[in-house]
Structure formats: structure tokens, C-alpha cells
Write a protein that holds these residues in place. Structure first.
Motif, mmCIF file in Angstrom:
data_model
loop_
_atom_site.group_PDB
_atom_site.id
_atom_site.type_symbol
_atom_site.label_atom_id
_atom_site.label_comp_id
_atom_site.label_asym_id
_atom_site.label_seq_id
_atom_site.Cartn_x
_atom_site.Cartn_y
_atom_site.Cartn_z
ATOM 1 N N GLY A 1 -0.112 4.512 3.538
ATOM 2 C CA GLY A 1 -0.221 2.956 3.375
ATOM 3 C C GLY A 1 -0.045 2.507 4.708
ATOM 4 O O GLY A 1 -0.433 1.416 5.160
ATOM 5 N N LEU B 1 0.898 -1.137 -0.077
ATOM 6 C CA LEU B 1 -0.034 -0.143 -0.046
ATOM 7 C C LEU B 1 1.007 1.301 -0.153
ATOM 8 O O LEU B 1 1.619 1.368 0.904
ATOM 9 N N HIS B 2 0.757 2.091 -1.080
ATOM 10 C CA HIS B 2 1.605 3.297 -1.160
ATOM 11 C C HIS B 2 0.941 4.389 -0.324
ATOM 12 O O HIS B 2 0.109 4.155 0.521
ATOM 13 N N GLY C 1 3.119 -1.189 4.059
ATOM 14 C CA GLY C 1 2.352 -0.020 3.969
ATOM 15 C C GLY C 1 3.382 1.222 3.996
ATOM 16 O O GLY C 1 4.382 1.084 5.248
ATOM 17 N N MET D 1 -4.646 2.403 -4.218
ATOM 18 C CA MET D 1 -5.788 2.629 -3.427
ATOM 19 C C MET D 1 -6.816 3.628 -4.108
ATOM 20 O O MET D 1 -6.381 4.285 -4.959
#
Length: 289
Positions: A114, A44-45, A110, A72
């Protein structure tokens, strides 16, 4: 030029796919590398980012895991519904992505926002989470100057997405100028040129509003309630609130490991992928019975 670095040089010898899936009505872009049957990892960015930030991690980690890096909701080339993107919205979208891909459980990596979302998924949907790895951990403090900086830089970049407005974002994210490669700046520029992006950016930046951020922060008791194993990576050149957040939440979570990485900024996995990938594999191996 020696050792020219780009997104493609990271992926040129990696068996991977990029595709889209409908996650409860949200058309979601993702990259996938790895093989069925291996432990699943979802990446997750950060704020208004995209999966390309994990280009240097997909290949090496796919040797050990079944890896997905997603855009996302509201970000990258994923759909951008007209609603504020609070952490519960991001977390629900991640859960819906897992449902669409028939993923029952996953470990999460993350970065920045994230990491906040990964922790929120662990709180809201604990049965779906095996481990969390937090890079530039967020979600504990509300630092007004940092919030204003993020809001100002992202708004300027999306309102006028010229190179000279996109590049300063990466001056803050990446410590070493040599690692601020044109590829990653160009990807962000193309994303910010999408006609719906100014609207989406307003919703992304809702977490920089003091009142909304306060409602989304994760309390001491909530951090302490996260029971899954956690790896917290502290970037020693990331001097805002993130280094202190990493130290604090690693003490609060009962099953957390804390690791420092020198000479890296807000994107340690991108600046020094070899070291981060090694730390992550070691952490995951330590969870085996």
C-alpha cells in the motif's frame, strides 16, 4: 480473559459503514468513517490484504478526518480481473475509486504494498494527493529472499487455506504474538477461500517476479520528485528491506518526516495503533498553515 481484542472491539463504538462502489467497472469494497468536510484519508493495505488491517485506526482517525479504507483491486472482496496487478494498475484503481466517490484530493496511508501504491499515485496523479504516509515502505529494493518468502507463503495459503497455512503469514507481519489475533487470521482465511482467489493471487504475486518488480521499482529521481508532504514510519522490528527503505526514501523525498516506532513489526498501525494514530494526527496538523 482481560482486554480481549478483536476487529469488532475496535469498531463497536465507531459510526462506520462497509459498502461497495463500482470504480470504472471494478466492484470495490470499502469501509468509511468520518464526516464530510473534514480532510479525506484513504488507507491502502499490503499484499493480498484487506481493509480490516486498519480497524484500529478508522475510529480514532475519524474524529479528525473523513476516512476510507479500501480493498485494492484483486484483494479482499473487491473484484479480481484476470490481469497482472502491477503498481500502475493498483494506482489507477485507487484513482477510479476516488472518481466514483467524487473525491478530488486525499491523503494516503499505505502499508507495505500500500505504501508503494501510495507513492505511485503521487507520481502518476500528483493533483489527487495531499500527503502520503508510508508504513513498512516498499518499492525501492528487490530482495530475492524476501520475494521468495512472500510468494511461497501466500501461494501455500491460497492453495490450501487451512488455519495452519494462514497463521504463518501473520507471524511475519506482526511482531508480538499477543497481537496476532484470531479475528484478523479468520478474515484472511475467508478471503483466501474464495474460488477466484488462486487466480487473483497469481496476479498479485507478479510483483515478486524479479523482472516485473524491477520495472515497478521507484527510482531515486522519482522518489525525489514527490513534492507532497510525507510521513515515513520505520518499524524497528521489521528487519527485512523495509527498515532500510524507510530510511532511504525519507532522505530522498524533499518534504518527508521520518519517525521510528519500537516493538512493532510490519503492521505498526495495527500493533500499536495508539502511537501510530498520534503520529499521524500530529503530522497532518503540522501541514496546516
Amino acid at each position: 480473559m482481560e482486554n480481549y481484542r478483536s476487529i469488532w472491539t475496535a469498531l463497536i463504538d465507531v459510526p462506520f459503514e462497509q459498502s461497495w462502489v463500482h470504480a470504472k467497472g471494478i466492484k470495490t469494497r470499502y469501509a468509511h468513517a468520518g464526516y464530510s468536510g473534514k480532510p479525506i484519508v484513504i488507507m491502502l493495505h499490503g499484499t493480498a490484504g484487506s481493509w480490516e488491517g486498519f480497524a484500529e485506526n478508522l475510529g480514532p482517525l475519524a474524529q479528525h478526518f473523513d476516512c476510507y479504507a479500501i480493498d485494492m483491486v484483486g484483494c479482499g472482496y473487491t473484484d479480481k480481473p484476470d490481469t497482472p496487478y502491477q503498481t500502475s494498475v493498483y494506482a489507477e484503481h485507487v484513482k477510479d475509486f476516488m472518481d466514483a466517490m467524487q473525491i478530488q484530493q486525499a491523503s494516503f496511508i499505505g502499508c507495505s504494498l500500500g505504501s508503494w501504491v501510495a507513492a505511485r499515485v503521487a507520481l502518476n496523479y500528483p493533483e489527487r494527493v495531499q500527503t502520503i504516509t508510508l508504513l513498512s515502505a516498499a518499492g525501492y529494493f528487490a530482495n530475492a529472499s524476501n520475494m521468495n518468502r512472500i510468494k511461497g507463503a501466500r501461494t501455500k495459503a491460497v492453495d490450501d487455506p487451512r488455519w495452519e497455512n494462514i497463521k504463518p503469514i501473520f507471524d511475519h507481519l506482526i511482531h508480538d504474538e499477543a497481537n496476532r489475533i484470531p479475528d484478523i487470521i479468520a478474515v484472511r482465511q475467508r478471503i483466501y477461500q474464495q474460488p477466484e482467489m488462486p487466480m487473483a493471487m497469481g496476479h498479485i504475486l507478479c510483483l515478486q517476479d524479479p523482472e516485473i518488480r524491477q520495472k515497478n521499482l521507484i527510482s531515486d529521481a522519482q522518489w525525489a520528485s514527490i513534492q507532497v508532504p510525507a510521513l515515513v514510519i520505520a518499524s524497528l522490528e521489521d528487519k527485512d528491506e523495509y527498515l532500510e527503505t524507510a530510511k532511504t526514501v525519507s532522505r530522498l523525498m524533499p518534504h518527508a518526516q521520518y519517525v521510528e516506532m519500537p516493538k512493532v513489526g510490519h503492521w505498526p498501525h495495527f500493533e500499536d495503533p495508539k502511537t501510530f494514530n498520534k503520529h499521524f494526527v500530529h503530522f497532518m496538523n503540522s501541514q496546516k498553515p
